[in-house]
Each structure stands twice: as C-alpha cells, then as structure tokens.
Design a protein around this motif. Structure first.
Motif, mmCIF file in Angstrom:
data_model
loop_
_atom_site.group_PDB
_atom_site.id
_atom_site.type_symbol
_atom_site.label_atom_id
_atom_site.label_comp_id
_atom_site.label_asym_id
_atom_site.label_seq_id
_atom_site.Cartn_x
_atom_site.Cartn_y
_atom_site.Cartn_z
ATOM 1 N N SER A 77 -14.608 -14.036 4.917
ATOM 2 C CA SER A 77 -13.879 -12.831 5.717
ATOM 3 C C SER A 77 -13.239 -13.182 6.810
ATOM 4 O O SER A 77 -12.696 -12.137 7.554
ATOM 5 C CB SER A 77 -14.705 -11.610 5.413
ATOM 6 O OG SER A 77 -15.340 -11.439 4.235
ATOM 7 N N PHE A 80 -9.545 -11.946 7.671
ATOM 8 C CA PHE A 80 -9.550 -10.475 7.670
ATOM 9 C C PHE A 80 -9.939 -10.169 9.105
ATOM 10 O O PHE A 80 -9.307 -9.269 9.782
ATOM 11 C CB PHE A 80 -10.367 -9.820 6.604
ATOM 12 C CG PHE A 80 -10.196 -8.376 6.745
ATOM 13 C CD1 PHE A 80 -9.006 -7.549 6.659
ATOM 14 C CD2 PHE A 80 -11.259 -7.586 7.188
ATOM 15 C CE1 PHE A 80 -8.918 -6.344 7.122
ATOM 16 C CE2 PHE A 80 -11.184 -6.098 7.232
ATOM 17 C CZ PHE A 80 -10.100 -5.464 7.153
ATOM 18 N N GLN A 83 -7.263 -10.760 11.424
ATOM 19 C CA GLN A 83 -6.180 -9.914 11.250
ATOM 20 C C GLN A 83 -6.297 -8.323 11.912
ATOM 21 O O GLN A 83 -5.437 -7.762 12.368
ATOM 22 C CB GLN A 83 -5.947 -9.652 9.854
ATOM 23 C CG GLN A 83 -4.683 -8.607 9.372
ATOM 24 C CD GLN A 83 -4.679 -8.512 7.902
ATOM 25 O OE1 GLN A 83 -5.682 -8.905 7.059
ATOM 26 N NE2 GLN A 83 -3.984 -7.728 7.644
ATOM 27 N N ASP A 158 -12.179 -6.218 -0.893
ATOM 28 C CA ASP A 158 -11.052 -6.529 -1.662
ATOM 29 C C ASP A 158 -9.921 -5.875 -0.617
ATOM 30 O O ASP A 158 -9.977 -5.193 0.243
ATOM 31 C CB ASP A 158 -11.123 -6.014 -3.075
ATOM 32 C CG ASP A 158 -11.370 -4.360 -3.069
ATOM 33 O OD1 ASP A 158 -10.813 -3.737 -1.960
ATOM 34 O OD2 ASP A 158 -11.936 -3.791 -3.972
ATOM 35 N N GLU A 159 -8.627 -6.217 -1.405
ATOM 36 C CA GLU A 159 -7.418 -5.818 -0.769
ATOM 37 C C GLU A 159 -7.328 -4.394 -0.394
ATOM 38 O O GLU A 159 -6.857 -3.872 0.739
ATOM 39 C CB GLU A 159 -6.132 -6.166 -1.425
ATOM 40 C CG GLU A 159 -4.658 -6.244 -0.867
ATOM 41 C CD GLU A 159 -3.779 -6.797 -1.659
ATOM 42 O OE1 GLU A 159 -2.780 -6.099 -1.982
ATOM 43 O OE2 GLU A 159 -3.655 -8.049 -2.069
ATOM 44 N N ARG A 160 -7.843 -3.555 -1.166
ATOM 45 C CA ARG A 160 -7.600 -1.986 -1.065
ATOM 46 C C ARG A 160 -8.610 -1.685 -0.114
ATOM 47 O O ARG A 160 -8.252 -0.836 1.057
ATOM 48 C CB ARG A 160 -8.039 -1.409 -2.452
ATOM 49 C CG ARG A 160 -8.011 0.144 -2.103
ATOM 50 C CD ARG A 160 -8.380 0.674 -3.709
ATOM 51 N NE ARG A 160 -9.916 0.301 -3.977
ATOM 52 C CZ ARG A 160 -11.027 0.944 -3.336
ATOM 53 N NH1 ARG A 160 -10.858 2.071 -2.552
ATOM 54 N NH2 ARG A 160 -12.210 0.470 -3.783
ATOM 55 N N ARG A 161 -9.767 -2.342 0.035
ATOM 56 C CA ARG A 161 -10.770 -1.795 1.060
ATOM 57 C C ARG A 161 -10.345 -2.646 2.509
ATOM 58 O O ARG A 161 -10.556 -1.796 3.605
ATOM 59 C CB ARG A 161 -12.304 -2.215 0.816
ATOM 60 C CG ARG A 161 -12.707 -1.388 -0.484
ATOM 61 C CD ARG A 161 -14.238 -1.390 -0.713
ATOM 62 N NE ARG A 161 -14.538 -2.878 -0.571
ATOM 63 C CZ ARG A 161 -15.947 -3.091 -0.449
ATOM 64 N NH1 ARG A 161 -16.855 -2.230 -0.108
ATOM 65 N NH2 ARG A 161 -16.238 -4.410 -0.713
ATOM 66 N N GLU A 162 -9.686 -3.767 2.425
ATOM 67 C CA GLU A 162 -9.052 -4.095 3.831
ATOM 68 C C GLU A 162 -8.091 -3.072 4.455
ATOM 69 O O GLU A 162 -8.086 -2.969 5.453
ATOM 70 C CB GLU A 162 -8.663 -5.576 3.559
ATOM 71 C CG GLU A 162 -9.586 -6.616 3.333
ATOM 72 C CD GLU A 162 -8.935 -7.730 3.134
ATOM 73 O OE1 GLU A 162 -7.791 -8.084 3.084
ATOM 74 O OE2 GLU A 162 -9.733 -8.939 3.213
ATOM 75 N N ARG A 163 -7.288 -2.667 3.305
ATOM 76 C CA ARG A 163 -6.235 -1.689 3.675
ATOM 77 C C ARG A 163 -6.665 -0.372 4.510
ATOM 78 O O ARG A 163 -6.347 0.204 5.398
ATOM 79 C CB ARG A 163 -5.113 -1.396 2.785
ATOM 80 C CG ARG A 163 -4.168 -2.339 2.424
ATOM 81 C CD ARG A 163 -2.919 -1.852 1.536
ATOM 82 N NE ARG A 163 -3.383 -1.160 0.347
ATOM 83 C CZ ARG A 163 -3.661 -1.727 -0.624
ATOM 84 N NH1 ARG A 163 -3.513 -2.876 -0.681
ATOM 85 N NH2 ARG A 163 -4.311 -1.118 -1.740
#
Length: 169
Positions: A77, A80, A83, A158-163
């Motif tokens: 991770s 992320f 980021q 996952d991508e959704r929770r990162e967003r």
C-alpha cells in the motif's frame, strides 16, 4: 380472467422480478458493502483518548496510519500512502499525517521503508495498537483534534476505498 390478460400479467411479473434481481446483482458486484469491523475494533464516531497523544498540537484533522514491518499489505500500500501525502501537499491541506507502529524496533524498520518509498510522515510514533483498537494492519484513521474518529479503513484498500480516503482528505 382471459388467457391473454393472464399471459400479460405473468410477463409483467417476470420482467419485474428480473429487474429487481438485476439491480441487486449489479449493486453487489460494483458497490459491495464495506466489510464489518471486527469486534472491539475502532469505529467511526468513537473518541479514543490515546489518539489525542498521537495528534500533533494544533492539527484540526490527522490521518493516523497504523503499520507493521511484517505486514505485506502495508508494504503493497506504500504507493497509495505516497499518493495521499502528495495530494495533501499539493492542496496545501492542514491535515497532518502520522504513522503509528507498535514497537521501537518497528519504528526503526518503518522509517527505512517510508524513506525508501519517498514517504515523509509528519511523525512516526510508537503506540499500543490494543489501546488504538487497531484490528489489523494497515489501518487508516481520520481523526479530529479531540481524538474523535471521522473515518476508518482497514486492510489493503481497493480502488473504491482509496477514492473514499482521498475525497475525505
């Protein structure tokens, strides 16, 4: 009731059932519910006194990242987390970023991991994970200055929770 009316009613019922089933399948496939928090885990809205010792003085909001050197999801991770910090820095946000580890040895190891990943948390602190109610690593918490948890994300996101994390920053 005539046969044609019965056929129409049956066809309409089939279409309604198919539409409902399609909606449920699509919702579950593309918008899965967040996994339930383990018993005893920190929850959104909860206030933890130990967080007040972790939150830097004067910080309105702080991202607390609980990590462990043995956690491969933590290491996976790291891009992320970089980021997340880059977005915070570009936006000029006053949100602080604190990495928390369970032991002094872990602090030394994570300092090296963060440096190798180009990540510079505002602080790297040793905290009792049991007192933090961390169910596993990695755990991200967004907290206010009083130690109230505004958001919790556990595990490799996952991508959704990162967003979701990026939007709430």
């Amino acid at each position: 009731m005539s046969r044609s009316r019965l056929d129409v009613a049956a066809n309409v019922a089939i279409i309604v059932v198919c539409a409902i089933a399609s909606f449920v399948l699509i919702r579950n496939q593309f918008f899965p519910p967040a996994p339930p928090a383990p018993p005893g885990a920190v929850k959104e809205g909860e206030r933890l006194d130990v967080l007040r010792s972790v939150v830097p003085a004067g910080a309105e909001r702080t991202v607390v990242l609980a990590v462990s050197p043995q956690c491969h999801f933590c290491n996976e991770s790291m891009p992320f987390y970089k980021q997340l910090l880059d977005k915070r820095n570009r936006a000029g946000s006053s949100t602080r970023f604190v990495a928390a580890v369970p032991t002094a040895e872990a602090r030394d190891e994570e300092a090296k991991t963060f440096a190798a990943s180009g990540i510079k948390p505002d602080a790297l602190v040793q905290v009792d994970f049991h007192a933090l109610k961390v169910p596993g690593t990695p755990t991200l918490m967004l907290v206010d200055r009083d130690g109230k948890v505004l958001g919790v994300w556990v595990g490799k996101l996952d991508e959704r929770r990162e967003r979701d994390v990026l939007e709430r920053l």
